[in-house]
Write a protein that holds these residues in place. Sequence first.
Motif, PDB file in Angstrom:
ATOM      1  N   ALA A 110      78.296  59.815  37.691  1.00  6.99           N
ATOM      2  CA  ALA A 110      77.229  59.209  38.505  1.00  6.99           C
ATOM      3  C   ALA A 110      76.655  60.221  39.496  1.00  6.99           C
ATOM      4  O   ALA A 110      75.439  60.372  39.600  1.00  6.99           O
ATOM      5  N   SER A 161      75.030  53.497  40.748  1.00  3.23           N
ATOM      6  CA  SER A 161      74.258  54.735  40.945  1.00  3.23           C
ATOM      7  C   SER A 161      74.471  55.369  42.314  1.00  3.23           C
ATOM      8  O   SER A 161      74.066  56.505  42.532  1.00  3.23           O
ATOM      9  N   ARG A 166      75.097  63.253  37.638  1.00  2.00           N
ATOM     10  CA  ARG A 166      74.053  62.801  36.714  1.00  2.00           C
ATOM     11  C   ARG A 166      74.143  63.452  35.333  1.00  2.00           C
ATOM     12  O   ARG A 166      73.142  63.768  34.715  1.00  2.00           O
ATOM     13  N   TYR A 206      67.821  59.001  40.036  1.00  2.00           N
ATOM     14  CA  TYR A 206      68.633  57.834  40.352  1.00  2.00           C
ATOM     15  C   TYR A 206      67.760  56.588  40.344  1.00  2.00           C
ATOM     16  O   TYR A 206      66.610  56.618  40.773  1.00  2.00           O
TER      17      TYR A 206
END
Length: 162
Positions: free
Chosen positions: A93, A64, A96, A30
């Motif tokens: 998000a 994020s 990922r 992140y």
Amino acid sequence: MGIESLLRPLLPVLAITLALVVNAQEPIPYGPPIQLEMAGQIMQAATAEAKANGWPVAIAIYDSTGHLLMFHRLDNTQLGSVEIAMEKAKAAALYRRPTVFWEERLAEGGANIKLLKLPGIPFEGGLPIVADGKLIGAIGVSGVTSAQDGQIAAAGLRAVQR
């Protein structure tokens, strides 16, 4: 229309998916949340792609941290697509990875059916937004077929690729 022109819009999605498969043991780290200006560029490009094809869709961009930053619903978009676009962006998000990853696992059947219990929508159309090797946000699109949703999301990402 040749195969090359048909595949061109999918190249960003394929590149991201390939990178995630190759680095399955190392998830994208992140990064800082996407800035509003960049999100606006992505939204503008995704909207242009949808309008060019006459596709009424909902488009969501999350940062994020998994929070909604920007949302756009084109005229005549089915109302159910609003929540789905947001879920796709949030899932891309938080997990990922592109949401097509989950769609492909579900297509394999068997024990993968348990993936339906995960929060989020396991259909193509959600893509991570990566800058400097870090996840800074995600885009989610819903309203047409999953592949077309993915095409629109990929067009948004192409606007900021360097």
